[in-house]
Design an enzyme around this catalytic site. Structure first.
Site, mmCIF file in Angstrom:
data_model
loop_
_atom_site.group_PDB
_atom_site.id
_atom_site.type_symbol
_atom_site.label_atom_id
_atom_site.label_comp_id
_atom_site.label_asym_id
_atom_site.label_seq_id
_atom_site.Cartn_x
_atom_site.Cartn_y
_atom_site.Cartn_z
ATOM 1 N N GLU A 43 0.816 -1.205 0.000
ATOM 2 C CA GLU A 43 0.000 0.000 0.000
ATOM 3 C C GLU A 43 0.853 1.259 0.000
ATOM 4 O O GLU A 43 0.606 2.202 -0.756
ATOM 5 C CB GLU A 43 -0.921 -0.008 1.226
ATOM 6 C CG GLU A 43 -1.699 1.280 1.464
ATOM 7 C CD GLU A 43 -2.737 1.581 0.403
ATOM 8 O OE1 GLU A 43 -3.310 2.682 0.442
ATOM 9 O OE2 GLU A 43 -2.971 0.719 -0.464
ATOM 10 N N HIS A 67 -11.646 5.662 -8.017
ATOM 11 C CA HIS A 67 -10.187 5.783 -7.896
ATOM 12 C C HIS A 67 -9.497 5.086 -9.069
ATOM 13 O O HIS A 67 -8.537 5.618 -9.642
ATOM 14 C CB HIS A 67 -9.746 5.164 -6.568
ATOM 15 C CG HIS A 67 -8.342 5.497 -6.191
ATOM 16 N ND1 HIS A 67 -7.807 6.759 -6.307
ATOM 17 C CD2 HIS A 67 -7.333 4.717 -5.691
ATOM 18 C CE1 HIS A 67 -6.554 6.753 -5.889
ATOM 19 N NE2 HIS A 67 -6.231 5.519 -5.532
ATOM 20 N N HIS A 81 -20.173 -7.673 -17.313
ATOM 21 C CA HIS A 81 -18.818 -7.394 -17.815
ATOM 22 C C HIS A 81 -18.473 -8.315 -18.989
ATOM 23 O O HIS A 81 -17.839 -7.886 -19.955
ATOM 24 C CB HIS A 81 -17.811 -7.576 -16.690
ATOM 25 C CG HIS A 81 -16.400 -7.255 -17.084
ATOM 26 N ND1 HIS A 81 -16.026 -6.034 -17.596
ATOM 27 C CD2 HIS A 81 -15.258 -7.997 -17.045
ATOM 28 C CE1 HIS A 81 -14.725 -6.035 -17.847
ATOM 29 N NE2 HIS A 81 -14.238 -7.215 -17.535
ATOM 30 N N HIS A 126 -4.038 -8.265 -16.934
ATOM 31 C CA HIS A 126 -5.321 -7.879 -17.529
ATOM 32 C C HIS A 126 -5.592 -6.396 -17.292
ATOM 33 O O HIS A 126 -6.070 -5.687 -18.178
ATOM 34 C CB HIS A 126 -6.436 -8.733 -16.920
ATOM 35 C CG HIS A 126 -7.750 -8.612 -17.625
ATOM 36 N ND1 HIS A 126 -7.899 -8.758 -18.984
ATOM 37 C CD2 HIS A 126 -9.003 -8.371 -17.145
ATOM 38 C CE1 HIS A 126 -9.169 -8.614 -19.320
ATOM 39 N NE2 HIS A 126 -9.858 -8.365 -18.220
#
Length: 334
Positions: free
Chosen positions: A81, A144, A250, A308
């Site tokens: 992070e 985000h 999707h 991906h």
């Protein structure tokens, strides 16, 4: 400083920043896919410290409280992070430098796009903070993600201004390329919604889902925008049918976008001045479809899943360049 040298350094800084933006997007995907988004539960530091090393005691205490490293907190996840935050902060400084330089040299070119980019990266920082403080709320995490993709797209457009392109022989594809870009953005957004809701393996068979073309699905709760992670807006547990609806949508979007972009690349390949970009779009599209299928076949292997996301970013950049060349071609003909 000589004007030519200044222009050269400015353009090189933009190219470097485009590449750096791509790295930040990919690392962000890695953080999300390794469930490290709450590795440091505060912002911008980690337990109020500059690095996880300085917060080792707090991290150890949190790991003990959650019963082991299988939870959202661990030293490794904290480093994942924070490295992403360090990279994002560096990107912000690069874009700030580009914006300042653009305003200093505003007589030579418009500083509008660099200014928009600076505003976007500031908003991205706020979204990064809310991602943590609001405990990975899907709408915030998806925004985000899209903010990162938007930064890459705008940086690519800015970089394209400093490159030389042969004007296309025909600009009739301009509206079709714009539509292709819009469809791709919508599909990437859907992919983000799949990822942020952890619905990537809601269907584990291909080409059907649960052995059916139209499985049982709950679109109402699956696509409720304002809710907590894993919950409906009413606070109930999000059903598997809702996750299936997200994943299935999707997939359908992937079919539509693949067919359209394949046709667009085929058409663009016939136009002088667009062939190189058409090949790039076609190759990236084929790779992206392969990676999407591989995600299912490998049970969401981490390397494949990150690739991906990277493929989506590269395909977006390629489509931005294609649109830029057609846009610039129309301006030249005017």
């Amino acid at each position: 400083m000589d004007k030519k040298i200044g222009k050269y350094l400015f353009s090189k800084t933009i190219y470097i920043t485009v590449a750096f933006t791509f790295v930040v997007v990919v690392v962000g995907a890695f953080v999300r896919l390794t469930n490290a988004g709450l590795g440091c539960p505060d912002w911008p530091g980690c337990y109020g410290q500059l690095t996880p090393a300085h917060a080792a005691q707090d991290i150890a205490r949190a790991v003990a409280e959650q019963g082991g490293t299988h939870g959202p907190v661990s030293a490794q996840k904290a480093w994942h992070e924070m490295v992403h935050r360090y990279l994002a902060g560096t990107l912000g400084l690069l874009i700030l430098g580009i914006a300042i330089t653009a305003w200093v040299k505003r007589k030579q070119q418009s500083p509008c796009l660099p200014t928009v980019l600076l505003a976007l990266v500031i908003f991205q920082a706020a979204l990064g903070m809310w991602t943590v403080t609001l405990l990975l709320k899907p709408v915030i995490v998806t925004l985000h993600l899209m903010g990162g993709m938007a930064t890459l797209a705008l940086m690519t457009w800015l970089a394209a201004r400093h490159l030389s392109f042969k004007p296309p022989a025909d600009i009739a594809l301009q509206p079709w390329a714009a539509l292709g870009l819009a469809l791709l953005v919508a599909q990437i957004t859907l992919g983000g919604w799949v990822s942020t809701n952890y619905a990537a393996l809601a269907c584990i068979d291909l080409p059907q889902c649960h052995g059916q073309w139209l499985p049982k699905m709950d679109f109402q709760h699956g696509f409720q925008i304002f809710r907590e992670l894993g919950q409906t807006a009413a606070g109930d547990k999000l059903s598997y049918d809702a996750l299936t609806a997200i994943h299935w949508t999707h997939r359908v979007g992937a079919v539509v976008v693949t067919l359209y972009l394949a046709w667009l690349a085929w058409r663009a390949a016939k136009v002088a001045g667009l062939r190189g970009m058409a090949v790039a779009v076609g190759v990236l599209l084929a790779a992206q479809v392969t990676l999407g299928v591989s995600n299912i076949l490998t049970g969401l292997n981490l390397a494949v899943a990150v690739a991906h996301n990277a493929g989506a970013a590269l395909l977006l950049a390629a489509m931005v360049v294609l649109n830029f060349v057609l846009f610039r071609g129309s301006k030249t003909q005017d």
